[in-house]
Enzyme design. Structure first.
Site, PDB file in Angstrom:
ATOM      1  N   ILE A   1     -30.645  -1.908   4.734  1.00  0.00           N
ATOM      2  CA  ILE A   1     -31.050  -0.663   4.082  1.00  0.00           C
ATOM      3  C   ILE A   1     -30.315  -0.463   2.752  1.00  0.00           C
ATOM      4  CG2 ILE A   1     -29.325   0.922   5.062  1.00  0.00           C
ATOM      5  CD1 ILE A   1     -31.729   2.790   5.742  1.00  0.00           C
TER       6      ILE A   1
ATOM      7  N   ASN B   1     -19.121  -9.379   9.992  1.00  0.00           N
ATOM      8  CA  ASN B   1     -17.903  -8.576  10.026  1.00  0.00           C
ATOM      9  C   ASN B   1     -17.598  -8.162  11.459  1.00  0.00           C
ATOM     10  OD1 ASN B   1     -17.529  -8.483   7.143  1.00  0.00           O
ATOM     11  ND2 ASN B   1     -19.271  -7.070   7.061  1.00  0.00           N
TER      12      ASN B   1
ATOM     13  N   VAL C   1     -21.296  -1.202  12.054  1.00  0.00           N
ATOM     14  CA  VAL C   1     -22.227  -1.021  13.169  1.00  0.00           C
ATOM     15  C   VAL C   1     -21.781  -1.920  14.323  1.00  0.00           C
ATOM     16  CG1 VAL C   1     -24.626  -1.177  13.922  1.00  0.00           C
ATOM     17  CG2 VAL C   1     -24.110  -0.535  11.552  1.00  0.00           C
TER      18      VAL C   1
ATOM     19  N   HIS D   1     -24.030  -8.598  14.430  1.00  0.00           N
ATOM     20  CA  HIS D   1     -25.078  -8.907  13.453  1.00  0.00           C
ATOM     21  C   HIS D   1     -24.568  -9.927  12.455  1.00  0.00           C
ATOM     22  CE1 HIS D   1     -22.827  -5.329  12.117  1.00  0.00           C
ATOM     23  NE2 HIS D   1     -23.014  -5.750  10.877  1.00  0.00           N
TER      24      HIS D   1
HETATM   25  P1  5GP Z   1     -21.300  -4.186   8.727  1.00  0.00           P
HETATM   26  O1  5GP Z   1     -20.418  -3.488   7.763  1.00  0.00           O
HETATM   27  O2  5GP Z   1     -21.233  -3.576  10.110  1.00  0.00           O
HETATM   28  O3  5GP Z   1     -21.091  -5.674   8.740  1.00  0.00           O
HETATM   29  O4  5GP Z   1     -22.777  -4.017   8.176  1.00  0.00           O
HETATM   30  C1  5GP Z   1     -23.673  -3.059   8.616  1.00  0.00           C
HETATM   31  C2  5GP Z   1     -24.874  -3.142   7.711  1.00  0.00           C
HETATM   32  O5  5GP Z   1     -25.919  -2.374   8.287  1.00  0.00           O
HETATM   33  C3  5GP Z   1     -24.643  -2.606   6.301  1.00  0.00           C
HETATM   34  O6  5GP Z   1     -24.925  -3.628   5.363  1.00  0.00           O
HETATM   35  C4  5GP Z   1     -25.626  -1.435   6.199  1.00  0.00           C
HETATM   36  O7  5GP Z   1     -26.209  -1.316   4.924  1.00  0.00           O
HETATM   37  C5  5GP Z   1     -26.640  -1.758   7.268  1.00  0.00           C
HETATM   38  N1  5GP Z   1     -27.288  -0.608   7.864  1.00  0.00           N
HETATM   39  C6  5GP Z   1     -26.686   0.519   8.353  1.00  0.00           C
HETATM   40  N2  5GP Z   1     -27.588   1.364   8.860  1.00  0.00           N
HETATM   41  C7  5GP Z   1     -28.796   0.764   8.703  1.00  0.00           C
HETATM   42  C8  5GP Z   1     -30.121   1.153   9.054  1.00  0.00           C
HETATM   43  O8  5GP Z   1     -30.378   2.226   9.607  1.00  0.00           O
HETATM   44  N3  5GP Z   1     -31.107   0.272   8.746  1.00  0.00           N
HETATM   45  C9  5GP Z   1     -30.865  -0.917   8.132  1.00  0.00           C
HETATM   46  N4  5GP Z   1     -31.913  -1.708   7.866  1.00  0.00           N
HETATM   47  N5  5GP Z   1     -29.618  -1.318   7.799  1.00  0.00           N
HETATM   48  C10 5GP Z   1     -28.602  -0.483   8.081  1.00  0.00           C
END
Ligand code: 5GP
Length: 119
Positions: A34, A91, A100, A104
């Site tokens: 997103i 991460n 999150v 992922h």
């Molecule tokens: P992290 O920091 O956990 O490795 O990355 C989480 C990723 O999830 C971030 O790049 C963020 O932009 C993405 N993200 C968070 N909420 C949403 C969402 O509701 N939809 C989508 N498509 N991506 C999300």
């Protein structure tokens, strides 16, 4: 890290909130980030309830692990990014700023991504 089923990716998997889906099979779902950090920024998540890479490898069965890896490769192939190059990133935990808590893999591509990260 225990799994919290109220996280945003769990809601996407349950169809409670939408995503811009690019790939899905029995083991994985892939969708555009997103808030893209590169011209192509795709997230690939396993369908099972795993909080992190280490949780996934410790808890998932072999079919899920292999299926998830093959799904990442399919997404990479379909995204037409192999020639230009790409980066896989996952991460985990506080120091890595995992936002999150559902495992992922980020696929980043489409521009010069710079050198490796430093603290
Ligand atoms: P992290 O920091 O956990 O490795 O990355 C989480 C990723 O999830 C971030 O790049 C963020 O932009 C993405 N993200 C968070 N909420 C949403 C969402 O509701 N939809 C989508 N498509 N991506 C999300």
């Amino acid at each position: 890290m225990s799994y919290d089923s109220s996280n945003i990716f769990a809601k996407i998997l349950r169809g409670e909130i939408p995503c811009d889906k690019v790939y899905e099979d029995e083991f994985a779902l892939a969708f555009n980030d997103i808030s893209p950090q590169a011209p192509k920024h795709i997230l690939v998540i396993p369908k099972g309830p795993y909080a992190s890479y280490d949780d996934f490898i410790a808890s998932a069965d072999d079919a899920e692990i292999v299926g998830f890896q093959r799904a990442i490769a399919k997404v990479i192939g379909e995204a037409d990014i192999i020639a230009g190059g790409y980066r896989l990133l996952s991460n985990t935990g506080v120091d890595a700023h995992q936002a999150v808590p559902h495992y992922h893999v980020h696929i980043l591509a489409g521009a010069n991504l710079g050198g490796k990260l430093v603290a």
